[in-house]
Design an enzyme around this catalytic site. Structure first.
Site, PDB file in Angstrom:
ATOM      1  N   ARG A  67       2.281  -7.687  -9.074  1.00 19.69           N
ATOM      2  CA  ARG A  67       3.332  -8.063  -8.176  1.00 19.69           C
ATOM      3  C   ARG A  67       4.269  -7.634  -8.892  1.00 19.69           C
ATOM      4  O   ARG A  67       4.754  -9.322 -10.228  1.00 19.69           O
ATOM      5  CB  ARG A  67       3.627  -8.854  -6.942  1.00 19.69           C
ATOM      6  CG  ARG A  67       4.995  -9.270  -6.779  1.00 19.69           C
ATOM      7  CD  ARG A  67       5.244 -10.355  -5.978  1.00 19.69           C
ATOM      8  NE  ARG A  67       4.146  -9.643  -3.908  1.00 19.69           N
ATOM      9  CZ  ARG A  67       5.432  -9.902  -2.861  1.00 19.69           C
ATOM     10  NH1 ARG A  67       5.501 -11.795  -2.984  1.00 19.69           N
ATOM     11  NH2 ARG A  67       4.611  -9.294  -2.156  1.00 19.69           N
ATOM     12  N   HIS A  85       7.377  -0.769  -2.088  1.00 24.13           N
ATOM     13  CA  HIS A  85       6.023  -1.640  -0.889  1.00 24.13           C
ATOM     14  C   HIS A  85       5.091  -1.163  -0.464  1.00 24.13           C
ATOM     15  O   HIS A  85       5.333  -1.876   0.691  1.00 24.13           O
ATOM     16  CB  HIS A  85       7.039  -2.804  -0.575  1.00 24.13           C
ATOM     17  CG  HIS A  85       5.920  -4.273  -0.013  1.00 24.13           C
ATOM     18  ND1 HIS A  85       5.310  -4.699  -0.327  1.00 24.13           N
ATOM     19  CD2 HIS A  85       6.569  -5.224   0.546  1.00 24.13           C
ATOM     20  CE1 HIS A  85       4.555  -5.572  -0.362  1.00 24.13           C
ATOM     21  NE2 HIS A  85       5.173  -6.491   0.577  1.00 24.13           N
ATOM     22  N   ASP A 130      14.267  -6.426   7.446  1.00 24.74           N
ATOM     23  CA  ASP A 130      13.440  -7.057   6.057  1.00 24.74           C
ATOM     24  C   ASP A 130      15.254  -8.616   5.474  1.00 24.74           C
ATOM     25  O   ASP A 130      16.441  -7.871   6.176  1.00 24.74           O
ATOM     26  CB  ASP A 130      13.632  -6.502   5.071  1.00 24.74           C
ATOM     27  CG  ASP A 130      13.098  -7.511   4.048  1.00 24.74           C
ATOM     28  OD1 ASP A 130      12.738  -8.409   4.179  1.00 24.74           O
ATOM     29  OD2 ASP A 130      12.806  -6.728   2.958  1.00 24.74           O
ATOM     30  N   ARG A 181      -1.915  -7.032   6.801  1.00 23.98           N
ATOM     31  CA  ARG A 181      -2.138  -6.785   5.366  1.00 23.98           C
ATOM     32  C   ARG A 181      -3.398  -6.679   5.331  1.00 23.98           C
ATOM     33  O   ARG A 181      -4.024  -5.886   4.084  1.00 23.98           O
ATOM     34  CB  ARG A 181      -1.450  -8.056   4.979  1.00 23.98           C
ATOM     35  CG  ARG A 181       0.432  -7.515   5.492  1.00 23.98           C
ATOM     36  CD  ARG A 181       1.105  -6.473   4.530  1.00 23.98           C
ATOM     37  NE  ARG A 181       1.060  -6.066   3.219  1.00 23.98           N
ATOM     38  CZ  ARG A 181       2.115  -7.285   2.155  1.00 23.98           C
ATOM     39  NH1 ARG A 181       3.110  -7.729   2.785  1.00 23.98           N
ATOM     40  NH2 ARG A 181       1.026  -6.548   1.037  1.00 23.98           N
ATOM     41  N   GLN A 192       2.808  -3.189   2.086  1.00 29.17           N
ATOM     42  CA  GLN A 192       3.182  -3.696   3.360  1.00 29.17           C
ATOM     43  C   GLN A 192       3.529  -2.275   4.876  1.00 29.17           C
ATOM     44  O   GLN A 192       3.365  -2.859   5.968  1.00 29.17           O
ATOM     45  CB  GLN A 192       4.316  -3.754   3.354  1.00 29.17           C
ATOM     46  CG  GLN A 192       5.425  -4.390   4.460  1.00 29.17           C
ATOM     47  CD  GLN A 192       5.184  -5.566   5.165  1.00 29.17           C
ATOM     48  OE1 GLN A 192       4.411  -6.619   4.992  1.00 29.17           O
ATOM     49  NE2 GLN A 192       5.025  -5.644   6.570  1.00 29.17           N
ATOM     50  N   CYS A 216       8.903  -7.621   7.942  1.00 28.02           N
ATOM     51  CA  CYS A 216       7.374  -7.769   6.636  1.00 28.02           C
ATOM     52  C   CYS A 216       7.548  -9.150   6.107  1.00 28.02           C
ATOM     53  O   CYS A 216       6.313  -9.582   5.892  1.00 28.02           O
ATOM     54  CB  CYS A 216       7.870  -7.110   5.260  1.00 28.02           C
ATOM     55  SG  CYS A 216      10.189  -7.433   4.758  1.00 28.02           S
TER      56      CYS A 216
HETATM   57  N1  NVA Z   1      11.854  -6.992   0.348  1.00 22.50           N
HETATM   58  C1  NVA Z   1      11.943  -8.754   0.049  1.00 22.50           C
HETATM   59  C2  NVA Z   1      10.644  -8.354   0.781  1.00 22.50           C
HETATM   60  C3  NVA Z   1       9.774  -9.708   0.581  1.00 22.50           C
HETATM   61  C4  NVA Z   1       8.433  -9.268   0.859  1.00 22.50           C
HETATM   62  C5  NVA Z   1      12.056  -8.535  -1.334  1.00 22.50           C
HETATM   63  O1  NVA Z   1      11.462  -7.574  -2.699  1.00 22.50           O
HETATM   64  O2  NVA Z   1      12.194  -9.755  -1.844  1.00 22.50           O
HETATM   65  N1   CP Z   2       5.376  -9.581   3.561  1.00 22.01           N
HETATM   66  C1   CP Z   2       5.142  -9.804   1.907  1.00 22.01           C
HETATM   67  O1   CP Z   2       4.942  -9.478   1.261  1.00 22.01           O
HETATM   68  O2   CP Z   2       4.992 -10.875   2.000  1.00 22.01           O
HETATM   69  P1   CP Z   2       4.925 -12.153   1.097  1.00 22.01           P
HETATM   70  O3   CP Z   2       6.113 -12.080   0.241  1.00 22.01           O
HETATM   71  O4   CP Z   2       4.857 -12.859   1.081  1.00 22.01           O
HETATM   72  O5   CP Z   2       3.409 -11.265  -0.103  1.00 22.01           O
END
Ligand code: NVA
Ligand code: CP
Length: 288
Positions: A99, A126, A207, A275, A129, A247
């Protein structure tokens, strides 16, 4: 697995089917030897609850060893290149999940690595997800082909991955966002009208309005996206069987109301659990 485009339709369906099998057979240890003797590192340059825990548990349940690494404990923070890091880790491990706050860094890591690299969230994508989201839709509706999914809100990483994987699955993905918040054209039908998107939809997805990395623009985003809240009124425009997806983490009262998030049409808790199952199927496919 950086964007989801690596899978064709049949591979995607096989993966989802395997995820269902792993879910059904979890208690009796289905898949417990699939990755025996392997090791997978999980690198987090950003916070995570679901991705971090579901991958760590999933790797262990497949018989492999997970190694969770925060970037600040690696030489990465002292200037070692991400490509060199990938090359070194490839000598020890069988797969890398990362990540990161940069898509470019993840591509560089993959270029330097000789083992599979999985995108655990970047600003643009993502895909893990979206796999869990498709698994949830398949559980609820049986088939993905022809389902209408309306994503309402910020055209972000989650929206783009849904568009990419939804298209591979044969779904109709419609994304409603204001100007300046849209994903690029060609991946999904784009509109600025949340009601038009929701009309007849089988699922309404949203989201957060302020993703990781967007904090400096938080106030502007929270203003511009107000008409895109997922609430009971918007859900009423959807099909009678429509479910609500998110998500997570959610901000009830912003992008989604508490009534919808915690209401009977919400499938978000299954989505979060899925997930684990979807990623186990992905790891088997990539490393098995
Ligand atoms: N769009 C959000 C998703 C978090 C799981 C982000 O990138 O922070
Ligand atoms: N939805 C998701 O990716 O959650 P986290 O940021 O908690 O991993």
């Amino acid at each position: 697995f950086l964007t989801g485009e690596e899978l064709d339709r049949q591979e995607l369906f096989d993966l989802l089917e395997r995820a269902e099998e792993l879910k059904r057979g979890r208690e009796r240890g289905e898949g417990r030897d699939s990755l025996e003797g392997r090791s997978v590192s999980l690198i987090f340059e950003k916070p995570s609850t679901r991705t971090r825990v579901s991958f760590e548990v999933g790797v262990a349940e497949l018989g492999a060893t997970p190694i969770v690494l925060r970037s600040d404990e690696l030489q990465l923070t002292r200037g070692e290149s991400v490509a060199d890091t990938g090359r070194i880790l490839s000598g020890y491990l069988h797969g890398i999940v990362i990540r990161s706050g940069s898509d470019e860094r993840v591509r560089e890591l993959a270029a330097g690595s000789t083992v599979p690299v999985v995108n655990g969230l970047t600003p643009e994508h993502h895909p893990c997800q979206a796999l869990a989201d498709l698994l949830t839709l398949r559980e609820r509706f049986g088939e993905l082909d022809g389902l209408r999914l309306a994503y309402v809100g910020d055209g972000n990483n989650v929206a783009r991955s849904l568009a990419i994987l939804g298209r591979i699955a044969g779904m109709e993905v419609v994304i409603a966002s204001p100007e300046g918040y849209r994903i690029e054209g060609g991946l999904a039908e784009l509109t600025d009208d949340p009601r038009a998107a929701a009309s007849g939809a089988d699922a309404i997805y949203t989201d957060v309005w302020v993703s990781m990395g967007d904090e400096a623009e938080a106030a502007r985003r929270r203003g511009d996206l107000v008409p895109y809240q997922v609430n009971d009124e918007l859900l009423a425009a959807a099909s009678d069987r429509a479910i609500a997806l998110h998500c997570l983490p959610a901000h009830p009262g912003e992008e989604i109301t508490a009534e919808v998030l915690y209401g009977e049409r919400s499938a978000v808790w299954d989505q979060a659990e899925n997930r684990l199952h979807a990623q186990k199927a992905l790891l088997e496919r990539l490393l098995g």
